[in-house]
Scaffold this active site. Structure first.
Site, PDB file in Angstrom:
ATOM      1  NE  ARG A   5      -3.769   0.883   2.095  1.00 55.23           N
ATOM      2  CZ  ARG A   5      -4.956   1.108   2.672  1.00 55.23           C
ATOM      3  NH1 ARG A   5      -5.075   1.950   3.664  1.00 55.23           N
ATOM      4  NH2 ARG A   5      -6.024   0.464   2.253  1.00 55.23           N
ATOM      5  CG  HIS A  63      -8.423   0.338  -2.564  1.00 58.33           C
ATOM      6  ND1 HIS A  63      -7.638  -0.718  -2.126  1.00 58.33           N
ATOM      7  CD2 HIS A  63      -9.065   0.817  -1.453  1.00 58.33           C
ATOM      8  CE1 HIS A  63      -7.810  -0.871  -0.829  1.00 58.33           C
ATOM      9  NE2 HIS A  63      -8.658   0.037  -0.400  1.00 58.33           N
ATOM     10  CD  GLN A  98     -13.051  -1.015  -0.322  1.00 58.49           C
ATOM     11  OE1 GLN A  98     -12.248  -0.901   0.591  1.00 58.49           O
ATOM     12  NE2 GLN A  98     -14.317  -1.341  -0.094  1.00 58.49           N
ATOM     13  CG  ASP A 151     -13.102   7.353  -1.001  1.00 56.71           C
ATOM     14  OD1 ASP A 151     -13.008   7.250   0.245  1.00 56.71           O
ATOM     15  OD2 ASP A 151     -12.115   7.303  -1.756  1.00 56.71           O
ATOM     16  CB  CYS A 190     -13.839   2.224   0.230  1.00 54.62           C
ATOM     17  SG  CYS A 190     -13.385   3.976   0.255  1.00 54.62           S
ATOM     18  NE  ARG A 218     -10.992  -4.309   1.094  1.00 56.88           N
ATOM     19  CZ  ARG A 218      -9.991  -3.485   1.449  1.00 56.88           C
ATOM     20  NH1 ARG A 218     -10.236  -2.445   2.213  1.00 56.88           N
ATOM     21  NH2 ARG A 218      -8.756  -3.669   1.016  1.00 56.88           N
TER      22      ARG A 218
HETATM   23  N1  NVA Z   1      -9.589   7.410  -1.483  1.00 58.98           N
HETATM   24  C1  NVA Z   1      -9.244   6.931  -0.169  1.00 58.98           C
HETATM   25  C2  NVA Z   1      -9.545   5.475  -0.054  1.00 58.98           C
HETATM   26  C3  NVA Z   1      -9.322   4.889   1.308  1.00 58.98           C
HETATM   27  C4  NVA Z   1      -9.655   3.434   1.383  1.00 58.98           C
HETATM   28  C5  NVA Z   1      -7.786   7.197   0.092  1.00 58.98           C
HETATM   29  O1  NVA Z   1      -6.960   6.933  -0.789  1.00 58.98           O
HETATM   30  O2  NVA Z   1      -7.461   7.718   1.165  1.00 58.98           O
HETATM   31  N1   CP Z   2     -11.111   0.671   2.768  1.00 57.15           N
HETATM   32  C1   CP Z   2      -9.842   0.602   3.189  1.00 57.15           C
HETATM   33  O1   CP Z   2      -8.913   0.351   2.400  1.00 57.15           O
HETATM   34  O2   CP Z   2      -9.679   0.826   4.509  1.00 57.15           O
HETATM   35  P1   CP Z   2      -8.298   0.971   5.292  1.00 57.15           P
HETATM   36  O3   CP Z   2      -7.676   2.267   4.816  1.00 57.15           O
HETATM   37  O4   CP Z   2      -8.668   0.992   6.742  1.00 57.15           O
HETATM   38  O5   CP Z   2      -7.422  -0.185   4.929  1.00 57.15           O
END
Ligand code: NVA
Ligand code: CP
Length: 328
Positions: free
Chosen positions: A106, A133, A136, A229, A270, A316
Site C-alpha cells: 500500500r 484499490h 476493495q 468516498d 470503502c 474485504r
Molecule cells: N480514497 C481513499 C480510499 C481509502 C480506502 C484514500 O486513498 O485515502
Molecule cells: N477501505 C480501506 O482500504 O480501509 P483501510 O484504509 O482501513 O485499509
C-alpha cells in the site's frame, strides 16, 4: 481458473471470468469460515505486508486471511523499515523474494507497486495506490452480488471525487462485470479521459453502460447502489479541503440525493468515513467549514437501513483471502 504466481495490481489485468472466479472462491471461503471448516490452503507460506500509508481494514483483512490460510505475515508500517529511505523498491523486492511467498503493498503511485512486481519473483498484491484499490473493488462486487444476487445490469453511481483510486477502480470493475456505472462529480474530478476510453472498450464486450454526469438528480435516477468516498484522500495536502468542500458539497450523499435513486437503493463506502464528528479530521473539517452531520455522507444515510458498509468491510477479508489462495 489458474492464477498461481499472478500479481494483483489492478482489475484491468484480469478478465471478467477471472474476477467472477475470485468472487466465487471468496464466497466459498466465507461460507467455510462461517461454518468453522478449516481452509488452510497456504500452509507454511509467508507474506510481507508493506504499508507506506495507514490502514485498518486492509491490514486486518490481510493478517486474518493469511492466518486462516495457514500463512505467516510480517507487517512493515509507514516507519521502521528501510524501504524508500535506505533501500530502493527494486532492492526490497529482491530481498523479500528470498524470504516470502507474496508481498502486499500500500502506498503512493501505481508505478511503485508495478516496480515492486517487476523486480519480485513472487506475487505482488496492490493494497491501495493513488490510482487503484483493486482488493476493495472485489469486496464491493461480492457485497453487491450478495445483495442483488447478480452484478449484470446493476446501476452503481459514484458520487464525489471520481478522479482518484476509488472512482477509477469502480469504473473498471463495473465495466468488466457488465454493470451500469455513472460517475457523478464536478468538473475536474471525473476519471481521466484515457481510462474512460479503456473502460468504454471493455464495456463494448461486456454490455456495461458507462456515463459521466455532473448532475446528481439525473445521475442518480434508477441507481441501485450509491457509492462515495472521502473528498480528500491519503497523501493529498490538507489544504485541499478548502477547495473541495464547496465543489463537492452538491455531491454529498444525503437524504435529498438518496431520494433521486431507487427506493431499494443501498449505500456503500470503502471507509473510513467522515459521517459524524467522532474523528479528529471529521471534527476539524466540520468545524472549520460549518458542516453538521457528516462530510461526504450524512450520519442519517450512513446509519440508515440502506447502508451496507459493514457487510462491505467484512467482505474485504473474504475477498483478500481469495486473492491469496488463488495467487500464492
Ligand atoms: N480514497 C481513499 C480510499 C481509502 C480506502 C484514500 O486513498 O485515502
Ligand atoms: N477501505 C480501506 O482500504 O480501509 P483501510 O484504509 O482501513 O485499509
Amino acid at each position: 481458473m489458474n492464477l498461481k504466481g499472478h500479481d494483483f495490481l489492478k482489475l484491468l489485468d484480469y478478465t471478467p471470468a477471472e474476477i467472477e472466479g475470485l468472487l466465487d472462491l471468496a464466497a466459498d471461503l466465507k461460507r467455510k469460515k462461517k461454518e468453522g471448516i478449516p481452509h488452510r490452503l497456504c500452509e507454511g507460506k509467508n507474506i510481507a505486508l508493506i504499508f507506506e500509508k495507514t490502514s485498518t481494514r486492509t491490514r486486518c483483512a490481510f493478517e486474518v486471511a493469511a492466518s486462516d490460510l495457514g500463512m505467516g505475515s510480517t507487517y512493515l508500517g509507514p516507519t521502521g523499515s528501510q524501504i524508500g529511505v535506505k533501500e530502493s523498491i527494486a532492492d526490497t523486492a529482491r530481498v523479500l523474494s528470498g524470504m516470502y511467498d507474496a508481498i502486499e503493498y500500500r502506498g503512493f503511485g501505481q508505478e511503485i507497486v508495478q516496480e515492486l512486481a517487476d523486480y519480485a519473483e513472487i506475487p505482488v498484491i496492490n493494497g491501495l495506490t493513488n490510482e487503484y484499490h483493486p482488493t476493495q473493488i472485489l469486496a464491493d462486487l461480492l457485497t453487491i452480488r450478495e445483495h442483488f444476487k447478480t452484478l449484470k445490469g446493476i446501476k452503481l453511481v459514484y458520487m464525489g471525487d471520481a478522479r482518484y483510486n476509488m472512482g477509477r477502480s469502480l469504473l473498471i470493475g463495473c465495466a468488466k462485470m457488465g454493470m451500469q456505472f455513472t460517475a457523478c462529480a464536478p468538473e475536474g474530478y471525473m476519471p481521466p479521459q484515457d481510462l474512460i476510453e479503456t473502460a468504454e472498450k471493455i464495456a463494448e464486450e461486456t454490455g456495461a453502460v458507462l456515463s459521466f454526469d455532473p448532475s446528481p438528480e439525473s445521475a442518480l435516477r434508477d441507481a441501485d447502489v450509491v457509492y462515495t468516498d472521502i473528498w480528500v484522500s491519503m497523501g493529498e495536502p490538507e489544504a485541499e479541503w478548502e477547495k473541495r468542500i464547496p465543489l463537492m458539497k452538491p455531491y454529498q450523499v444525503n437524504a435529498a440525493n438518496m431520494a433521486f435513486a431507487k427506493k431499494t437503493a443501498v449505500f456503500m463506502h470503502c471507509l473510513p468515513s467522515y459521517h459524524d464528528e467522532k474523528t479528529e479530521i471529521g471534527r476539524k473539517v466540520s468545524e472549520k467549514f460549518g458542516l453538521q452531520n457528516g462530510i461526504e455522507v450524512t450520519d442519517e444515510v450512513f446509519e440508515s437501513p440502506a447502508s451496507i458498509v459493514f457487510e462491505e468491510a467484512e467482505n474485504r477479508m473474504h475477498t483478500i483471502k481469495a486473492v491469496l489462495a488463488a495467487t500464492v
